[in-house]
Design a protein around this motif. Structure first.
Motif, short mmCIF file in Angstrom:
data_model
loop_
_atom_site.label_atom_id
_atom_site.label_comp_id
_atom_site.label_asym_id
_atom_site.label_seq_id
_atom_site.Cartn_x
_atom_site.Cartn_y
_atom_site.Cartn_z
N LEU A 16 3.88 13.72 -4.86
CA LEU A 16 3.95 12.72 -3.80
C LEU A 16 3.43 13.26 -2.48
CD1 LEU A 16 7.32 10.85 -4.44
CD2 LEU A 16 5.00 10.08 -4.91
N GLU A 17 3.78 14.51 -2.16
CA GLU A 17 3.34 15.07 -0.88
C GLU A 17 1.84 15.28 -0.84
OE1 GLU A 17 4.97 15.23 1.94
OE2 GLU A 17 6.54 14.23 0.80
N ARG B 257 0.43 11.79 -0.36
CA ARG B 257 0.66 11.33 1.01
C ARG B 257 -0.29 12.02 1.98
NH1 ARG B 257 5.68 11.96 1.16
NH2 ARG B 257 6.42 9.80 1.17
N ASP C 193 1.79 2.13 7.01
CA ASP C 193 2.70 1.17 6.41
C ASP C 193 2.29 0.79 4.98
OD1 ASP C 193 0.44 -0.25 7.02
OD2 ASP C 193 1.47 -1.93 7.99
N GLN C 194 1.10 1.22 4.54
CA GLN C 194 0.65 0.98 3.18
C GLN C 194 0.89 2.18 2.26
OE1 GLN C 194 -1.00 -1.73 1.48
NE2 GLN C 194 0.01 -2.78 3.19
N ILE C 195 1.13 3.33 2.86
CA ILE C 195 1.21 4.55 2.07
C ILE C 195 2.40 4.54 1.12
CG2 ILE C 195 1.66 7.04 2.22
CD1 ILE C 195 -0.28 7.16 4.54
N GLU C 196 3.58 4.15 1.59
CA GLU C 196 4.77 4.18 0.72
C GLU C 196 4.60 3.25 -0.47
OE1 GLU C 196 7.15 6.42 0.87
OE2 GLU C 196 6.03 7.21 2.59
N ARG D 95 1.79 2.46 -1.92
CA ARG D 95 0.85 3.10 -2.85
C ARG D 95 1.50 4.29 -3.57
NH1 ARG D 95 -5.27 2.47 -0.96
NH2 ARG D 95 -5.11 0.54 0.21
N LEU D 96 2.36 5.01 -2.87
CA LEU D 96 3.05 6.13 -3.51
C LEU D 96 4.00 5.63 -4.60
CD1 LEU D 96 3.89 8.44 -0.47
CD2 LEU D 96 2.15 8.78 -2.21
N THR D 97 4.67 4.53 -4.33
CA THR D 97 5.57 3.95 -5.34
C THR D 97 4.77 3.54 -6.57
OG1 THR D 97 7.10 3.15 -3.65
CG2 THR D 97 7.22 2.11 -5.82
#
Length: 279
Positions: free
Chosen positions: A126-127, A130, A141-144, A146-148
């Motif tokens: 994840l890191e 990110r 605000d889109q990164i989380e 996409r990470l999910t």
């Protein structure tokens, strides 16, 4: 009610039905005439260009003489065509190309990723993800979101019946995405995920001979019945290729990359060496 756009399941089911028609010694023209369908309708069904309903599958199988558990299996497939996956219902706002890729991966029997400059998405921590998304200019605000989505996509590596091969350029392992600490965690993760029975992680060393993969990264997605798809990521979007004239060169490129890549054990030794360098 209009039919939903067909996906890879429809393509797989259509391919199986086409094989059964040929095994029964029937042509598209003959089957269409017997069922009072147009030839184009049957052709679209067999090529996965139109979803097929259970009643249509039942009529075809009766004509082909398919009964018993095989009949039940194929009719069951037709009933599941409209079942949405998590990418369709769980993460509103997910980019359409990401949702399409997740859909393909969920149905795959084999996935082969080639990345010359980045760790493939299905192998990223994840890191690491990110850090790269921030460097790539993705809105915070889109990164989380996409990470999910990426975390859910990565579950495919533990799904029964799928094989994954990650081919990675050595340069990707030496680039400090997010800094030394993030890279240390990422490289250790590659060692851990490579222990999964269905996963192979192989490195193409920088000293390798020239090969077609130097042009850029891509992922080959293979299915039990349907034609393979090649996913090529572009800036802010992606393309999906599924016609043989277009996917053929990528399959040939993978054969060439396979020849210059280290084997799995050699790759782990190289990754371990880079980890020691980071320390």
């Amino acid at each position: 009610m209009p039919r939903k756009k067909p996906g890879v399941r429809a393509r797989g089911l259509g391919a199986e039905l086409a094989a059964m028609r040929e095994a029964a010694g029937l042509t598209v023209t003959a089957v269409a005439a017997k069922l009072d369908w147009s030839k184009s309708t049957l052709s679209r069904l067999e090529n996965g260009l139109r979803n097929i309903v259970p009643e249509e599958v039942s009529a075809l199988l009766a004509l082909y003489g398919v009964t018993g558990t095989e009949r039940d299996r194929l009719i069951g497939m037709s009933r599941s065509l409209d079942e949405p996956g998590w990418w369709a219902v769980g993460l509103p706002g997910l980019p359409s190309e990401s949702a399409t890729l997740a859909s393909y991966e969920s149905e795959a029997s084999r996935l082969v990723s080639w990345e010359p400059m980045l760790v493939p998405g299905l192998l990223q921590t994840l890191e690491y993800s990110r850090s790269f998304m921030l460097a790539d200019g993705i809105e915070p605000d889109q990164i989380e979101l996409r990470l999910t989505a990426r975390l859910r996509r990565q579950q495919v590596l533990r799904r029964a019946g799928v094989e994954y091969v990650g081919l990675i350029g050595e340069a990707a392992l030496r680039a400090h995405v997010g800094g030394a600490e993030v890279m240390h965690e990422q490289l250790c993760h590659l060692g851990d995920v490579a222990k999964l029975k269905s996963v192979s992680v192989r490195v193409v060393p920088t000293r390798a001979c020239a090969h077609p993969g130097m042009v850029g990264g891509f992922q080959l997605v293979e299915f039990p019945s349907a034609r393979p798809v090649v996913h090529v990521e572009l800036a802010r979007t992606a393309v999906f290729l599924d016609e043989t004239p277009m996917t053929g060169p990528y399959r040939e490129a993978l054969e060439r990359i396979d020849l210059v890549a280290l084997n799995a054990r050699e790759s782990q030794h190289l990754i371990a060496d880079i980890v020691r360098e980071l320390r």
